[in-house]
Every structure is written in C-alpha cells, then in structure tokens.
Scaffold this active site. Sequence first.
Site, mmCIF file in Angstrom:
data_model
loop_
_atom_site.group_PDB
_atom_site.id
_atom_site.type_symbol
_atom_site.label_atom_id
_atom_site.label_comp_id
_atom_site.label_asym_id
_atom_site.label_seq_id
_atom_site.Cartn_x
_atom_site.Cartn_y
_atom_site.Cartn_z
ATOM 1 N N HIS A 1 -7.720 -25.661 23.228
ATOM 2 C CA HIS A 1 -8.118 -24.324 23.654
ATOM 3 C C HIS A 1 -9.602 -24.359 24.000
ATOM 4 O O HIS A 1 -10.426 -23.759 23.323
ATOM 5 C CB HIS A 1 -7.821 -23.295 22.553
ATOM 6 C CG HIS A 1 -6.392 -23.278 22.131
ATOM 7 N ND1 HIS A 1 -5.936 -22.629 21.010
ATOM 8 C CD2 HIS A 1 -5.293 -23.842 22.691
ATOM 9 C CE1 HIS A 1 -4.629 -22.794 20.899
ATOM 10 N NE2 HIS A 1 -4.215 -23.536 21.905
HETATM 11 C C1 LIG Z 1 -0.566 -30.053 22.801
HETATM 12 C C2 LIG Z 1 -0.971 -28.708 23.331
HETATM 13 C C3 LIG Z 1 -0.488 -27.542 22.738
HETATM 14 C C4 LIG Z 1 -0.864 -26.290 23.234
HETATM 15 N N1 LIG Z 1 -0.318 -25.175 22.672
HETATM 16 C C5 LIG Z 1 -0.671 -23.955 23.131
HETATM 17 C C6 LIG Z 1 -0.091 -22.766 22.591
HETATM 18 O O1 LIG Z 1 0.782 -22.815 21.741
HETATM 19 N N2 LIG Z 1 -0.518 -21.561 23.052
HETATM 20 C C7 LIG Z 1 -1.467 -21.457 24.020
HETATM 21 O O2 LIG Z 1 -1.835 -20.334 24.382
HETATM 22 N N3 LIG Z 1 -1.993 -22.572 24.604
HETATM 23 C C8 LIG Z 1 -1.618 -23.806 24.188
HETATM 24 N N4 LIG Z 1 -2.130 -24.926 24.781
HETATM 25 C C9 LIG Z 1 -3.060 -24.748 25.920
HETATM 26 C C10 LIG Z 1 -2.291 -24.523 27.226
HETATM 27 O O3 LIG Z 1 -1.478 -25.613 27.498
HETATM 28 C C11 LIG Z 1 -3.296 -24.274 28.358
HETATM 29 O O4 LIG Z 1 -4.037 -23.104 28.052
HETATM 30 C C12 LIG Z 1 -2.644 -24.047 29.709
HETATM 31 O O5 LIG Z 1 -1.768 -25.081 30.063
HETATM 32 C C13 LIG Z 1 -3.759 -23.907 30.754
HETATM 33 O O6 LIG Z 1 -3.240 -23.711 32.041
HETATM 34 P P1 LIG Z 1 -4.068 -24.236 33.309
HETATM 35 O O7 LIG Z 1 -3.279 -23.921 34.494
HETATM 36 O O8 LIG Z 1 -5.464 -23.727 33.206
HETATM 37 O O9 LIG Z 1 -4.179 -25.816 33.074
HETATM 38 P P2 LIG Z 1 -3.017 -26.900 33.006
HETATM 39 O O10 LIG Z 1 -1.726 -26.260 32.669
HETATM 40 O O11 LIG Z 1 -3.464 -28.000 32.129
HETATM 41 O O12 LIG Z 1 -2.938 -27.444 34.492
HETATM 42 C C14 LIG Z 1 -4.050 -28.071 35.122
HETATM 43 C C15 LIG Z 1 -3.550 -29.152 36.076
HETATM 44 O O13 LIG Z 1 -4.616 -29.564 36.925
HETATM 45 C C16 LIG Z 1 -4.551 -30.958 37.117
HETATM 46 N N5 LIG Z 1 -5.878 -31.434 37.523
HETATM 47 C C17 LIG Z 1 -7.009 -31.486 36.768
HETATM 48 N N6 LIG Z 1 -8.048 -31.939 37.496
HETATM 49 C C18 LIG Z 1 -7.575 -32.185 38.737
HETATM 50 C C19 LIG Z 1 -8.167 -32.669 39.934
HETATM 51 N N7 LIG Z 1 -9.469 -32.979 39.999
HETATM 52 N N8 LIG Z 1 -7.374 -32.833 41.029
HETATM 53 C C20 LIG Z 1 -6.057 -32.506 40.986
HETATM 54 N N9 LIG Z 1 -5.448 -32.038 39.870
HETATM 55 C C21 LIG Z 1 -6.197 -31.863 38.761
HETATM 56 C C22 LIG Z 1 -4.083 -31.479 35.772
HETATM 57 O O14 LIG Z 1 -3.499 -32.776 35.896
HETATM 58 C C23 LIG Z 1 -3.079 -30.401 35.351
HETATM 59 O O15 LIG Z 1 -1.775 -30.717 35.789
HETATM 60 C C24 LIG Z 1 -1.759 -26.198 24.333
HETATM 61 C C25 LIG Z 1 -2.237 -27.365 24.943
HETATM 62 C C26 LIG Z 1 -1.839 -28.613 24.457
HETATM 63 C C27 LIG Z 1 -2.311 -29.843 25.145
#
Ligand SMILES: Cc1cc2nc3c(=O)[nH]c(=O)nc-3n(C[C@H](O)[C@H](O)[C@H](O)COP(=O)(O)OP(=O)(O)OC[C@H]3O[C@@H](n4cnc5c(N)ncnc54)[C@H](O)[C@@H]3O)c2cc1C
Length: 587
Positions: free
Chosen positions: A515
């Site tokens: 987080h």
């Molecule tokens: C083990 C674990 C448990 C979790 N449990 C919870 C929970 O229970 N509740 C909760 O609220 N949150 C939880 N989280 C956090 C939650 O997963 C994230 O808040 C959420 O996925 C964020 O969404 P996002 O779209 O910002 O990023 P993400 O879902 O991570 O997506 C970002 C994507 O961008 C890609 N990327 C990054 N840089 C680049 C680049 N330069 N070029 C191209 N692609 C790129 C990455 O590969 C990834 O696929 C958890 C996280 C983990 C790892």
Amino acid sequence: MARKLPRKDVVVVGLGWTGSILSYELAKQGLDVVAIERGPWRDTASDFPPGYGQDELRYGVRLDMFLRPEQETLTVRNKMSETALPVRKFAGFLPGNGVGGAGLHWNGQTWRFLPSDFNLRTHITERYGASKIPEDMTIQDWPVTYDELEPYYDRFEKLAGISGKAGNLNGKIQPGGNPFEGWRSSEYPTPPLKQNYGSALFAEAAKKMGYAPFPRPSGNISEGYTNPLGVTMGQCTYCGFCERFGCGNYSKSSPQVCVLPALMRLPNFAVQTESEVTRINLDNTGKKATGVTYVDTSGEEWEQPADLVLVCAFSLFNVRLLLLSGIGAPYDPQSGKGVVGRNYAYQTTSGVSVILKDKVLNNFIATGSGGMMIDEFNGDNFDHKDLDFIGGGYIGSGQTGARPITTRPVPKGTPRWGSQWKKATAETYNRAYNIGTHGSSYSYRDCYLDLDPTYKDRLGRPLMRMTFDFHDNEIKMSQFLTDKTAEIMKTLDPVELTASPRKGPWNSTIYQTTHNTGGTVMGNDPKDSVVNRYCQSWDVSNVFVPGGASVFPQNAGYNPTGTVGALAYWTADAIKNRYLKNPGPLV
Ligand SMILES: Cc1cc2nc3c(=O)[nH]c(=O)nc-3n(C[C@H](O)[C@H](O)[C@H](O)COP(=O)(O)OP(=O)(O)OC[C@H]3O[C@@H](n4cnc5c(N)ncnc54)[C@H](O)[C@@H]3O)c2cc1C
Ligand code: SF4
C-alpha cells in the site's frame, strides 16, 4: 532510434486495475485505445487453474507473478542522511508485473475511506486546533469530497462484486454493518462471506466489550454474481491460497475476472505486453505529450504516438515515469519546493498473535479478505484530545490461509528444528492465529521519492530512491491499536499472547503491505500537488494519472484499492464528459 507506430487516441501505461477500467471506459466511448504493459499476458484458465494455481512454493514463496528486481527496482533508505541501497529482492512490498497488475494476486480487502479522511487537515484543525498536527507532518485536504466520490465507490464495488454488509445506507445506520462508514447509496452487491471460527471468536469477544464487529468488505465473493459489464463471477470456495495467488475459480475480483473479458472484445482496444514504457514524450513546448516510448524484451525501442497519455503503472512507477519524463518539478525536501515525489506514505500495520487452549481453528479454510473487523479506532472515529497522536486503523481477525510452508506457529522458547519443534508445530498449528491492526500513514516532509544519484537500471536510467521511516505519531498510534487488540484477545484466555506493535525503523525486508501511496498527489494548488482534482497533470494537460494510490495526499487506515477504483471511474468520467468536449486544463 525508436520505430514509430501509427497514432492512437489514447495510450494507457500499465494494465492493472486502473489501466483496465480506464481502457474499458474510453474504448467503450469509441476511442482507439492501446495499453502497454511491462509484464506478460495472464489468464485464469491457462495460468492458474485450480489444482495448479495453489503452488505455495512457486507463487507464495518464490513470488512467480511479481516484479523481479532485475527488471525494475528502486533504492531505499530510512533517513536523508543515509546512502540508499538497491532492493535486490522485493520483500517489504511486492509490486505486480503483468496483465492484471497487483490486482491479480491481491487479497481483495475493499474499503472506502471515511468522509473525514478527505478533509483531514481541516477536520483535525477544527476539532483539536492546528497545534495537534506535528510540525513536519505535511497532511493536506483532498481536492474531492467523500460525497463526490460516493457514486464512484459504488460503481467500483458493483464492477468487482464486493461482498459485505452496509453499515450506513443513505445516512441510516444498519445493524451488522460498520456503523462508522460514510453513507452508502446502496447495499454491497453480494452478501458477506461466511466467517471462520477464529473470526467468530474475535467478533464475540469484541461485542462483549461493547464494540460493533462487522464482516470485512471483500473482493472474494460470497455467491455467483454478474457485474454490469456482463461478466460472471463464481462463489469463493475458501481455498486459502488467495493473497499472492491468482484465483482459478473466478471468485476473486481482479482485472482478469471483472474487466478483461468485456474489454478484450472491443475491436478498438489492443494490448502490447512485455513492453516497458520508458518515457512520456513531450513536444518542444514541454506542455503537451505526444505519446510514449517503450522498449520490448528484445531491447527494441518503439514510439507510440497518442493524443492522451494515461499513467496507470502502480503508485511507485507512476512517480518514476513522471520524474524520468520531466513532467512536474521534482520535490526538494530541503526547500520544501517541487511536487513530484512529495508526500510518499505507506501503511502502519501491527498484530497480536495468540495460542488458544482447546479450540480447533481450521485456519486453512480461508480467503484473502474475509474476517470480522471493528472500526472504533480508525481515523478520527474516537476522541484524540488526550492522546499524543492522530490517525488510527481498523482491528480484526482475517486469516488468509494456513499454508504449510509459511505457517508454522510454535510457542515461545520452542527449538527451531528437531523433534520438539515438530511436536510443537503439530500441537499449535490449529490453535494459533493473529489479529491485525491496519493503521494510517500520514505524510512528512522527509518521506519522499526522487531519482537516485548513483544507481541505474539496465537501460541506464536512474533508479527511483525511496526515503521513508515511521514517525513518532505512527509508532504511538500503532502501540495504542495493538494494546486495544490485546485487551480484546485476553478475554479469550489464551495460553500465549504476543503483541507486536509497529516499531521503527521501517524495514524493507519484512512484508507489511503493498500500500505505497503519494508522490503524484492530487490537490487544488499546483504548489502542493502534481495533478488537479480530475487527476490531470497541472503541467501537461493531456497526461492523466487516473487514480493510482500515488495521487493520495496521505494514507488512511484502510487498504487503498477501493479508493483507487473509485478515482479511476471519477477520472474516466472527467475525461469523457469534460476533457473530450474541450481538451485542455480542466481546472
Ligand atoms: C500481495 C498483495 C496484496 C494486496 N492486497 C490488497 C488488499 O487486500 N486490498 C487493497 O486495497 N489493496 C491490496 N493490494 C494493493 C492493490 O493490489 C493495488 O492497490 C492495486 O492493484 C493498484 O492498482 P493500479 O492499477 O494502481 O496498479 P496495478 O494493479 O499494480 O497495475 C499496474 C500495472 O502497470 C504495469 N507497469 C508498471 N510500470 C510500467 C511501465 N513503465 N510500462 C508498462 N507497464 C508498467 C505493471 O506491470 C502493472 O501490471 C495488494 C497488493 C499486493 C501485491
Ligand atoms: S479464497 Fe476464494 S477468492 Fe481467494 S483464491 Fe480461493 S477461491 Fe479464489
């Protein structure tokens, strides 16, 4: 020299939760959208079917689906006076990598923030006076209110099929739900999960002490559900291989399960996997993005021109991409000027583990986000007048599984190996569990992200440097929450109780949460924010950072993704209803 591709209306960087929501919303609107994703394509049936997906060694220990440091890493340090060193094995937090992002292998705990979390500085100042806020704490009000975001929380919960019990329906408190939550316009789309024995025991004990336990809002869903995109999810089987694993059962809310089946059918959407965006390109005014450059696994460079660039790369990598692209002034902790990288925050967790005398808990029957919680000590739900800290968190039992390699509870003093250890493991495995606290992490002047002066990645670009430590306020809050938890658990008369409040310094080698928040903060003033209230860059108006937790001004005592999802929908509406009609700054 990069090879130039045909122009698109929209390029989306990263196809996790925010990237998939934005891609769907804008492609559905008729725009030509391409998402560029650093990691591989992943799908439920082929990548983690039941019976194969529950490989603890591969996914839980060796972290098969997570980001590898050799691909992208960062340097960390606790204090500005220290030299930061590169993370060579992700452990303290575990960024995702690949289609679905961290949304594929998260737990699914899907909370809303409290209304007072959104006007935090004003709220604390009005209730306790400005002197209650430590001098070096840089908390600030969000530029959006809970009331404005409520319909968008609702949309995300309906997309994800979240299971739970409302505690406040249109201002009316509901029995069995969280009485402290902000008003909700509708009940959760699916009923609460069933609770395991340990959670039932915690709830009973908490209730006897006058608290109001309620089931945690969960993205592991309790019954079959078809979401507004027409995608059907299956009932969770409580398999216990949830956090760090993909769900082969279509029961965990994820981009794969909830969005991609509908998104991939849209002919005007395409995804380019195994391709890392290395920079956002600007025209010679520096005020307009012309698209992005990315590099594929063979090292070839490509230029993707686009009218609109959406940065959906997860909080940490959103920040790095803006820093590397020269969008916004980098934050300088000495002068307090500059904004990109400012207000990095995290989460302050702790726990109380107990061994019970004669109870068989069967903790292996578990989900990633079940459990019973209390919210009496979150945010400003309790009076801080006589306390020497602000903030708080929820407390609750939430066993996410008792997987055999990593779950080996034994009483204190047990040898670390041999026949006595084996005997103790057998006796304790089914009688021990942990009650967690999940606390806020407020922002400080000396907690920030910038480009490392020394270390570079495989492409020769500076790594990002994280400077972070827990401050006194958070340490005291954690002690308070942990004491409250211990008080509840003592009533179960445990054979052994171990309270572990969070203590500094922050340790990047022990998993706490993923987080990570802040760094591209949203706000009403370009002096203290990177994006405006519509998550649009103040400096380059055709770049949006639509809702990754990097836009949080500070972190509340809840998991971030409910708010991340709400902000993704909020930004999608701003782009569709405002920006596309009149491209340019929205504020
Ligand atoms: C083990 C674990 C448990 C979790 N449990 C919870 C929970 O229970 N509740 C909760 O609220 N949150 C939880 N989280 C956090 C939650 O997963 C994230 O808040 C959420 O996925 C964020 O969404 P996002 O779209 O910002 O990023 P993400 O879902 O991570 O997506 C970002 C994507 O961008 C890609 N990327 C990054 N840089 C680049 C680049 N330069 N070029 C191209 N692609 C790129 C990455 O590969 C990834 O696929 C958890 C996280 C983990 C790892
Ligand atoms: S606990 Fe439920 S949601 Fe999680 S992986 Fe198992 S079946 Fe899927």
